[in-house]
Design a protein around this motif. Structure first.
Motif: not given
Length: 365
Positions: A56-59, A97-98, A113-115
């Motif tokens: 998972s990634f979040a921004t 969040t992905v 997906a993060r990009d």
């Protein structure tokens, strides 16, 4: 026994050279990519068992992006669900969040997906940001805020990158086939890998006070050269322009230039005080009445000089200016003679008449 060894060694050497040449040729052929070639897509057959762990990634995103993200969020979820990636929008915390799922088979899809969420947070519209999910498209977020220390200078160089009415940015997009968004302290670029490399170079050079028109001109020349198949394997250095940095701003010279004096070990002479000056002029030995009389004479001389100057300034108004001589224009062949020239002409005429009548006349026979 030495002769056969030499013969054997002589026979083996050319064969090894031939093999090395063949290897070199094969490597050069492998390095060239044929036109129109595309890498095959990654399918479920390549990874049928899926992923072992959940990634998972979040921004975070700014407050002004909240309204736009609300509108396009169903489209974002639909685009990510096609690749089996979940997306969550948290409006309270202000984050996206992905995460991967059990059905996710492409391990690199979570990075794309993060990009995607990074581009959406950097004010890139969804229609452009969704292209990053494709195989032949990548993104690059260039941080330019810390490259220039002075804020006013940074704003000027950022505006130089955009150009008048966005013309410089549009030309760069056409040459690199990339979408470029300048927002705040970052530049977001989206497109093919070669184009992103050129965009990063132009952006960094612009922040180093190199005008983007120089790089744009180089890119235009490279684009024309790439169309010629004969020049693809040659060096393009002789065709590319060589720009030299010239500092045209000359240093302002001070009005008063301080000239360095030659070094001397002796100190400068002490300035004379009032008593020394009076001793040198002999005024020190005069009586008080004589000193007073001398001061009065000097004062009267100064007053007389200033009075004379004032009188000269006042009398300037009564001095008539010099008049220019008016010369009448000549009309045709009319000749205007002065009095002296007329009298001289009249006397010559009289003398000629007297000489004419005083000559003796002879009778004709």
């Amino acid at each position: 026994m030495a002769a056969p060894k030499k013969a054997e060694s002589g026979q083996v050497a050319p064969a090894s050279k031939g093999r090395s040449k063949k290897k070199a040729v094969n490597e050069s052929e492998l390095l060239t990519v044929p036109d129109g070639w595309k890498e095959p897509a990654f399918t479920r057959e390549d990874n049928p068992k899926g992923l072992l762990e959940e990634s998972s990634f979040a921004t975070l995103f700014p407050k002004y992006r909240e309204a736009y993200l609300k509108e396009c969020w169903p489209l974002v979820q639909k685009a990510l669900n096609e690749h089996h990636v979940n997306a969550t929008l948290d409006l309270i915390e202000g984050s996206i969040t992905v995460t991967t799922t059990k059905k996710t088979f492409d391990p690199y899809m979570i990075v794309r997906a993060r990009d995607l969420i990074k581009l959406l947070a950097r004010s890139v519209p969804f229609e452009q940001a969704v292209r990053v999910l494709q195989d032949d498209t990548a993104c690059d977020i260039i941080k330019i805020g810390s490259l220039v220390s002075n804020r006013e200078r940074f704003i000027k160089r950022r505006q130089r990158l955009i150009g008048p009415k966005g013309s410089t940015l549009k030309a760069l997009e056409l040459l690199t086939n990339c979408y470029i968004m300048v927002q705040g302290n970052t530049v977001s670029a989206l497109g093919p890998f070669n184009g992103l490399k050129e965009v990063r170079k132009v952006v960094l050079d612009t922040m180093k006070n190199i005008h983007p028109i120089y790089n744009i001109k180089t890119l235009m020349i490279k684009r024309e050269l790439s169309k010629d198949p004969e020049l693809r394997t040659q060096s393009w250095e002789r065709f590319l322009p060589q720009f030299k940095h010239k500092n045209l701003n000359k240093r302002k010279e001070p009005k008063k230039k301080s000239v360095k004096k030659e070094y001397t070990p002796f100190p400068p002479p002490q300035p004379e005080n009032q008593i020394d000056k009076e001793l040198a002029s002999g005024e020190y030995f005069l009586k008080e009445s004589q000193k007073k009389r001398k001061r009065m004479e000097e004062l009267k001389a100064k007053q007389a000089e200033s009075f004379r100057r004032r009188q000269e300034e006042r009398n300037k108004a009564f001095i008539p200016p010099k008049e220019k001589l008016v010369v009448k224009p000549k009309k045709g062949n009319v000749c205007f003679l002065s009095l002296e020239s007329f009298l001289l002409f009249y006397l010559k005429l009289l003398s000629f008449g007297w000489w004419l009548f005083s000559k003796p006349r002879y009778m004709e026979h």
